[in-house]
Design an enzyme around this catalytic site. Structure first.
Site, PDB file in Angstrom:
ATOM      1  CG  ASP A  36       0.284   6.993  -7.617  1.00 24.35           C
ATOM      2  OD1 ASP A  36      -0.078   5.869  -7.364  1.00 24.35           O
ATOM      3  OD2 ASP A  36      -0.451   6.813  -8.618  1.00 24.35           O
ATOM      4  N   GLY A  37       2.703   7.188  -6.066  1.00 23.72           N
ATOM      5  CA  GLY A  37       4.248   7.003  -6.634  1.00 23.72           C
ATOM      6  C   GLY A  37       5.087   5.866  -5.680  1.00 23.72           C
ATOM      7  N   GLY A  39       5.802   3.356  -4.119  1.00 23.92           N
ATOM      8  CA  GLY A  39       6.626   1.195  -5.233  1.00 23.92           C
ATOM      9  C   GLY A  39       7.259   1.801  -5.890  1.00 23.92           C
ATOM     10  NE  ARG A  49       4.193  -2.112  -4.383  1.00 26.38           N
ATOM     11  CZ  ARG A  49       3.898  -1.510  -5.033  1.00 26.38           C
ATOM     12  NH1 ARG A  49       4.728  -0.922  -6.097  1.00 26.38           N
ATOM     13  NH2 ARG A  49       2.699  -0.574  -4.848  1.00 26.38           N
ATOM     14  CD  GLU A  83     -11.684   0.299  -5.543  1.00 27.17           C
ATOM     15  OE1 GLU A  83     -10.495   1.906  -5.289  1.00 27.17           O
ATOM     16  OE2 GLU A  83     -12.856   0.858  -5.799  1.00 27.17           O
ATOM     17  CG  ASN A  84      -4.566   0.886  -1.549  1.00 29.60           C
ATOM     18  OD1 ASN A  84      -4.279   2.302  -1.039  1.00 29.60           O
ATOM     19  ND2 ASN A  84      -3.979   1.160  -3.128  1.00 29.60           N
TER      20      ASN A  84
HETATM   21  C1  FPP Z   1       0.973   5.281  -3.428  1.00 25.66           C
HETATM   22  O1  FPP Z   1       2.082   4.310  -4.306  1.00 25.66           O
HETATM   23  C2  FPP Z   1       0.827   5.424  -2.350  1.00 25.66           C
HETATM   24  C3  FPP Z   1      -0.109   4.353  -1.071  1.00 25.66           C
HETATM   25  C4  FPP Z   1      -1.049   3.267  -1.824  1.00 25.66           C
HETATM   26  C5  FPP Z   1      -0.843   4.496   0.107  1.00 25.66           C
HETATM   27  C6  FPP Z   1       0.436   5.677   0.419  1.00 25.66           C
HETATM   28  C7  FPP Z   1       1.152   5.741   2.195  1.00 25.66           C
HETATM   29  C8  FPP Z   1       2.028   6.700   2.491  1.00 25.66           C
HETATM   30  C9  FPP Z   1       2.011   7.461   1.689  1.00 25.66           C
HETATM   31  C10 FPP Z   1       2.226   5.993   4.007  1.00 25.66           C
HETATM   32  C11 FPP Z   1       2.087   6.292   5.027  1.00 25.66           C
HETATM   33  C12 FPP Z   1       0.552   7.170   5.261  1.00 25.66           C
HETATM   34  C13 FPP Z   1       0.498   7.545   6.135  1.00 25.66           C
HETATM   35  C14 FPP Z   1      -1.174   8.489   6.762  1.00 25.66           C
HETATM   36  C15 FPP Z   1       1.321   7.637   7.151  1.00 25.66           C
HETATM   37  P1  FPP Z   1       1.740   2.920  -5.017  1.00 25.66           P
HETATM   38  O2  FPP Z   1       1.964   1.519  -3.934  1.00 25.66           O
HETATM   39  O3  FPP Z   1       0.094   2.780  -5.934  1.00 25.66           O
HETATM   40  O4  FPP Z   1       2.616   3.348  -5.429  1.00 25.66           O
HETATM   41  P2  FPP Z   1       2.929   2.829  -7.105  1.00 25.66           P
HETATM   42  O5  FPP Z   1       1.649   3.232  -7.814  1.00 25.66           O
HETATM   43  O6  FPP Z   1       4.320   3.496  -7.603  1.00 25.66           O
HETATM   44  O7  FPP Z   1       2.943   1.955  -6.898  1.00 25.66           O
END
Ligand code: FPP
Length: 268
Positions: A36-37, A39, A49, A83-84
């Site tokens: 997480d994190g 963004g 992002r 949810e994404n």
């Molecule tokens: C959460 O950060 C992350 C995700 C929704 C996706 C995870 C994906 C990766 C790490 C990229 C590549 C993955 C693979 C397996 C190649 P967020 O966008 O929710 O961050 P935020 O909470 O700060 O907005």
């Protein structure tokens, strides 16, 4: 230090010091990570992002390699939750492209290092080109033994449980009559995989976010304020050292035999 770790850390570095503190006989068999994190990492750097996701994929590479070298047997990464889909179309498309790119580029690394790719999550809605890559790399690596990399894609813990219940109800009445926790587990996407021992979450949020709800019943949690793109092997070492200080009792009053010698830290 065993062979896979020679030359992996700089002599005299903090990483080397941390690595020496790890007891290789008591590693988690299954490590699960909520990455997480991405963004927020990008926002703090005035970047879009998606740049957070791109840099996050470098952390994925490092964690896969480090976990395999350490001797962890199962690594589950929360790559895309059900949810994404609520995110802006552009970001969703970027995430799928990134996964596709990862699979195209990393297939050799997985093969050469004897790593097996598995997935959990609903098969519907995943873009066809991504499904093709997932199927290709899963097939290519199906006989590999060193470590399983389990990508949670289009995954939600509640959806997984509902799907399992539906499969059970489609069977005959005796399946329902004789249902046990063990049998129920065998209807989940993770049927072939032991429950996680350690769950890592980055970015400091204190929640589970619909990840492996059934499977994490007795997982130890390690939460760090670091954003996922900042996560490096030394942080994994720190998590493992901390995990090995915990006393896992699984509801009993005594420690589990594997870590009986470890001092209690208050976990139940
Ligand atoms: C959460 O950060 C992350 C995700 C929704 C996706 C995870 C994906 C990766 C790490 C990229 C590549 C993955 C693979 C397996 C190649 P967020 O966008 O929710 O961050 P935020 O909470 O700060 O907005």
């Amino acid at each position: 230090m065993h062979n896979d770790l020679k030359d992996f850390v700089v002599p005299g570095s903090e990483e080397e010091d941390l690595l020496r503190q790890i007891d290789f006989s008591r590693l988690p068999q299954h490590l699960a990570i909520i990455m997480d994190g991405n963004g927020r990492w990008a926002k703090e750097r005035n970047l879009p992002r998606v740049e957070g996701h791109r840099t996050g994929s470098k952390s994925v590479r490092e964690v896969v390699e480090t976990s395999a070298r350490l001797g962890i047997k199962y690594l589950t990464l929360y790559a895309f939750s059900i949810e994404n889909w609520k995110r802006p179309r552009k970001e969703v498309n970027f995430l799928w492209k990134l996964l596709e790119e990862y699979l195209r580029n990393e297939d050799k690394v997985l093969v050469e290092n004897d790593l097996k790719l598995l997935t959990i999550g609903r098969k519907n809605r995943i873009p066809r080109s991504v499904t093709r890559q997932l199927d290709r790399v899963k097939d290519l690596t199906k006989d590999n033994k060193r470590m399983s990399v389990i990508l949670a894609v289009n995954y939600g813990g509640r959806a997984e449980i509902v799907d399992a219940v539906k499969r059970i109800c489609r069977g005959n009445a005796s399946v329902v009559e004789n249902l046990t926790e063990e049998i129920f587990s065998s209807y989940l996407d993770t049927a072939e995989v032991p429950d996680p021992d350690l769950l890592i979450r980055t970015s400091g949020e204190l929640r589970i976010s619909n990840f492996l709800l059934w499977q994490i019943a007795y997982a130890e949690m390690w939460i760090t304020g670091l954003y996922w793109p900042e996560f490096r092997k030394k942080h994994l070492f720190q998590a493992l050292i901390d995990f090995q200080k915990r006393e896992r009792r699984f509801g009993d009053i005594n420690a589990h035999p594997e870590n009986r010698s470890v001092r209690a830290t208050g976990s139940t």
